[in-house]
Design an enzyme around this catalytic site. Structure first.
Site, short mmCIF file in Angstrom:
data_model
loop_
_atom_site.label_atom_id
_atom_site.label_comp_id
_atom_site.label_asym_id
_atom_site.label_seq_id
_atom_site.Cartn_x
_atom_site.Cartn_y
_atom_site.Cartn_z
N GLU A 1 46.92 70.41 40.97
CA GLU A 1 45.69 69.67 41.23
C GLU A 1 46.05 68.22 41.58
O GLU A 1 45.23 67.32 41.44
CB GLU A 1 44.68 69.79 40.10
CG GLU A 1 45.22 69.69 38.71
CD GLU A 1 44.18 70.04 37.65
OE1 GLU A 1 43.07 69.50 37.68
OE2 GLU A 1 44.52 70.85 36.76
N SER B 1 39.03 73.46 34.60
CA SER B 1 37.71 72.83 34.66
C SER B 1 37.02 73.22 35.94
O SER B 1 37.65 73.57 36.93
CB SER B 1 37.86 71.31 34.61
OG SER B 1 38.25 70.92 33.32
N THR C 1 45.97 61.66 27.13
CA THR C 1 46.49 63.04 27.21
C THR C 1 47.36 63.26 28.45
O THR C 1 47.65 64.39 28.81
CB THR C 1 45.32 64.05 27.27
OG1 THR C 1 44.60 63.85 28.51
CG2 THR C 1 44.36 63.87 26.11
N ASP D 1 44.05 53.61 16.17
CA ASP D 1 44.83 54.09 15.03
C ASP D 1 45.78 55.18 15.55
O ASP D 1 45.33 56.10 16.24
CB ASP D 1 43.85 54.68 14.01
CG ASP D 1 44.53 55.17 12.75
OD1 ASP D 1 43.92 55.05 11.70
OD2 ASP D 1 45.68 55.68 12.83
N ASN E 1 49.60 66.74 28.77
CA ASN E 1 48.99 67.76 29.61
C ASN E 1 49.72 67.87 30.95
O ASN E 1 49.92 66.86 31.61
CB ASN E 1 47.52 67.38 29.87
CG ASN E 1 46.73 68.50 30.51
OD1 ASN E 1 47.26 69.57 30.80
ND2 ASN E 1 45.46 68.26 30.74
N HIS F 1 45.87 77.42 27.24
CA HIS F 1 45.91 76.16 27.98
C HIS F 1 45.78 75.01 26.96
O HIS F 1 44.86 75.01 26.15
CB HIS F 1 44.77 76.10 29.00
CG HIS F 1 44.61 74.76 29.63
ND1 HIS F 1 45.66 74.11 30.25
CD2 HIS F 1 43.54 73.92 29.73
CE1 HIS F 1 45.24 72.94 30.69
NE2 HIS F 1 43.96 72.80 30.39
N CYS G 1 43.27 73.53 36.16
CA CYS G 1 44.48 73.94 35.43
C CYS G 1 44.72 75.45 35.42
O CYS G 1 45.79 75.90 35.02
CB CYS G 1 44.40 73.46 33.98
SG CYS G 1 44.15 71.69 33.85
N1 COA Z 1 43.02 60.08 12.38
C1 COA Z 1 42.83 61.41 12.57
N2 COA Z 1 42.04 61.90 13.59
C2 COA Z 1 41.43 61.03 14.40
C3 COA Z 1 41.58 59.63 14.23
C4 COA Z 1 42.42 59.16 13.17
N3 COA Z 1 42.63 57.87 12.96
N4 COA Z 1 40.85 59.00 15.19
C5 COA Z 1 40.26 60.00 15.93
N5 COA Z 1 40.61 61.20 15.45
C6 COA Z 1 40.24 62.51 15.97
C7 COA Z 1 38.78 62.65 16.30
O1 COA Z 1 38.02 63.01 15.17
C8 COA Z 1 38.81 63.74 17.34
O2 COA Z 1 38.99 65.01 16.72
P1 COA Z 1 37.79 66.07 16.66
O3 COA Z 1 37.35 66.30 18.06
O4 COA Z 1 38.40 67.27 16.03
O5 COA Z 1 36.73 65.40 15.84
C9 COA Z 1 40.12 63.48 18.09
O6 COA Z 1 40.90 62.67 17.22
C10 COA Z 1 39.92 62.74 19.40
O7 COA Z 1 39.16 61.58 19.15
P2 COA Z 1 37.93 61.17 20.08
O8 COA Z 1 37.31 59.97 19.52
O9 COA Z 1 37.07 62.37 20.35
O10 COA Z 1 38.74 60.81 21.40
P3 COA Z 1 38.18 60.34 22.78
O11 COA Z 1 36.75 60.00 22.73
O12 COA Z 1 39.12 59.28 23.22
O13 COA Z 1 38.30 61.59 23.75
C11 COA Z 1 38.90 63.58 24.88
C12 COA Z 1 38.95 62.81 23.55
C13 COA Z 1 39.52 64.93 24.72
C14 COA Z 1 37.44 63.76 25.31
C15 COA Z 1 39.65 62.74 25.95
O14 COA Z 1 40.99 62.64 25.60
C16 COA Z 1 39.54 63.28 27.36
O15 COA Z 1 38.60 62.99 28.08
N6 COA Z 1 40.56 64.07 27.80
C17 COA Z 1 40.62 64.60 29.15
C18 COA Z 1 39.80 65.85 29.34
C19 COA Z 1 40.36 67.01 28.55
O16 COA Z 1 41.51 67.09 28.26
N7 COA Z 1 39.49 67.98 28.25
C20 COA Z 1 39.83 69.18 27.51
C21 COA Z 1 39.35 70.43 28.14
S1 COA Z 1 40.25 70.79 29.60
#
Ligand code: COA
Length: 444
Positions: free
Chosen positions: A83, A364, A163, A31, A328, A244, A120
């Site tokens: 990195e 990280s 991201t 979505d 990012n 960040h 980062c």
């Molecule tokens: N409408 C609105 N929001 C939605 C949605 C929709 N249709 N579908 C999902 N979301 C929201 C989720 O609720 C979640 O928000 P929340 O955490 O506030 O609940 C967000 O969108 C992300 O969805 P999620 O299912 O958690 O995504 P994901 O499992 O694909 O992973 C990360 C998200 C961040 C873990 C992933 O992008 C990642 O591994 N990133 C790299 C590491 C990183 O950036 N880490 C951050 C610290 S450095």
């Protein structure tokens, strides 16, 4: 004491753009709201086939040195934070210097060059090194060039793929800076963590959900450590809080916890108390579980209050604007957030001179750092000189098939022969390999 800080900065975005809700989400079967509302992202910037960390870093640095009219022999050190390095011995800063020497008069023969690594946060650490070098009086009146540059690509189908981003931020650090000055107070939160790493591999191994928790935990420790030096932070102390930004949704989570912390025992807590009560205190609960549950309910309610939302819209939201359209940039991300806030203020005609920024960096592995900066009288002219929004607008818009080809072209394990999609113009480009496996660059 003479002020020391950032005299100017420049941003260079990868020349390609991937539209997340329109192109990436449908192809992934997601979505679009997951990107725009959940993660807070609309587009990623991508490197074309002729771009890498050196070209983007050198292009940002060249714009900066030309704009600030700085010659190579006025630079006493060059540190590249990344990195995405491709060599375990020869630092990226030598390549960047080599590029700049192709087009600028003079050379960087007497500059101390290096490379900084801690995920980062290393861009901020390189600023620290430059600050300490100037403060120690070893700079001979020269300035430091700090370049934070990354191609933040994830393996295909990794959760982090949503991201991604690519770009560089170049910064000049010296005395009597035009943009922001640094102060001595800073706080750290640092622990041996396994949330994101690249052990001898190009694309990271990521425990995404864990990295979110580690970001919040280390950031909290860094804020407390900072307060032990600088005194308690109050929600009104800062014009902006650039943090960040691996994706804006991460900062949205951190900002709510941060506001809860800094509003405790202030008139802000009193104001929201009329609507949702006061913050639960540990001593009011017999067990930790009950306290945690009450704190979660309070925090959920806090997010909905006008008081919190007004503060967030003023202090945090403007710092996320650029990130929404570039993804990012790892080491550059917090520096994009600083620029984003200042850019929004300049466009709104705000006068920020003398006001403060609360800057939160994270890497990280894991470490967070908090410090504050004071905005200098030359900030507006410096920020108005950025053309980052034009760069974003002029990017080549990728189809999904093109995205797949470009991702493969940057994958070190794949042999591809992919044509460039953008047309390089007055910039450094990758120009093939030398006899010892070194990368070659040319100015077009
Ligand atoms: N409408 C609105 N929001 C939605 C949605 C929709 N249709 N579908 C999902 N979301 C929201 C989720 O609720 C979640 O928000 P929340 O955490 O506030 O609940 C967000 O969108 C992300 O969805 P999620 O299912 O958690 O995504 P994901 O499992 O694909 O992973 C990360 C998200 C961040 C873990 C992933 O992008 C990642 O591994 N990133 C790299 C590491 C990183 O950036 N880490 C951050 C610290 S450095």
């Amino acid at each position: 004491m003479t002020a020391v800080g950032i005299d100017g900065l420049e941003i260079w975005a990868g020349k390609l753009e991937l539209d997340l809700p329109e192109v990436f989400a449908p192809a992934q079967g997601d979505d679009p709201g997951k990107y725009t509302k959940g993660l807070g992202l609309h587009a990623s910037s991508f490197p074309d086939t002729y771009e890498d960390i050196v070209t983007m870093g050198a292009n940002a640095a060249l714009r900066l040195m030309r704009r600030k009219d700085v010659a190579p022999d006025e630079i006493g050190r060059i540190d590249v934070a990344t990195e995405s390095a491709f060599d375990k011995s020869k630092p990226v800063s030598t390549y960047v210097a080599g590029c700049l020497e192709q087009v600028l008069d003079g050379d960087f023969r007497h500059a101390n060059k290096g490379e900084r690594k801690f995920a980062c946060i290393s861009g901020t650490q390189a600023l620290d090194d430059a600050y300490n070098w100037v403060r120690a009086g070893r700079h001979r009146g020269k300035r430091a060039l700090v370049v934070a540059t990354d191609t933040a690509l994830y393996a295909r189908d990794d959760a982090g793929e949503a991201t991604q981003g690519a770009g560089a931020v170049a910064m000049l650090i010296g005395e009597d800076p035009d943009l922001v000055s640094f102060t001595q107070a800073q706080g750290f939160g640092s622990m041996d963590e396994t949330d994101f790493l690249k052990p001898q591999q190009q694309f990271p191994s990521v425990d995404g959900q864990r990295s979110v928790q580690v970001y919040l935990a280390r950031m909290r420790e860094a804020v407390e450590d900072y307060e032990s030096q600088a005194g308690d932070v109050h929600p009104e102390d800062f014009a902006y809080a650039p943090f960040h930004t691996p994706f804006p949704g991460m900062v949205r989570k951190a900002a709510l916890l941060g506001f809860r912390h800094v509003s405790r025992d202030t008139e802000y807590e009193d104001r929201v108390a009329e609507e949702i009560g006061r913050q639960p205190r540990r001593e009011e609960f017999d067990d930790l579980e009950g306290f945690r549950a009450a704190l979660k309910d309070y925090t959920d309610a806090l997010a909905e209050t006008d008081v919190y939302q007004d503060w967030y819209a003023r202090t945090v939201e403007p710092t996320l604007e650029l990130s929404r359209y570039c993804g990012n940039w790892y080491t550059g991300s917090v520096h994009v957030a600083r620029a984003s806030g200042l850019l929004q203020a300049a466009e709104a005609g705000q006068d920020l001179t003398g006001e403060r920024l609360l800057v939160g960096s994270y890497g990280s592995g894991a470490q967070a750092e908090i410090h504050h900066e004071t905005i200098q009288p030359g900030w507006e002219e410096n920020i108005r000189a950025l053309n980052v929004k034009d760069q974003f607008r002029d990017r080549y818009d990728l189809t999904y098939e093109e995205y797949e080809r470009i991702h493969d072209a940057h994958n070190h394990e794949k042999e591809t022969d992919t044509d460039e999609l953008a047309t390089p113009d007055e910039e450094f480009v990758f120009d093939g390999w030398g006899r010892m496996g070194e990368r070659k660059y040319r100015y077009v």
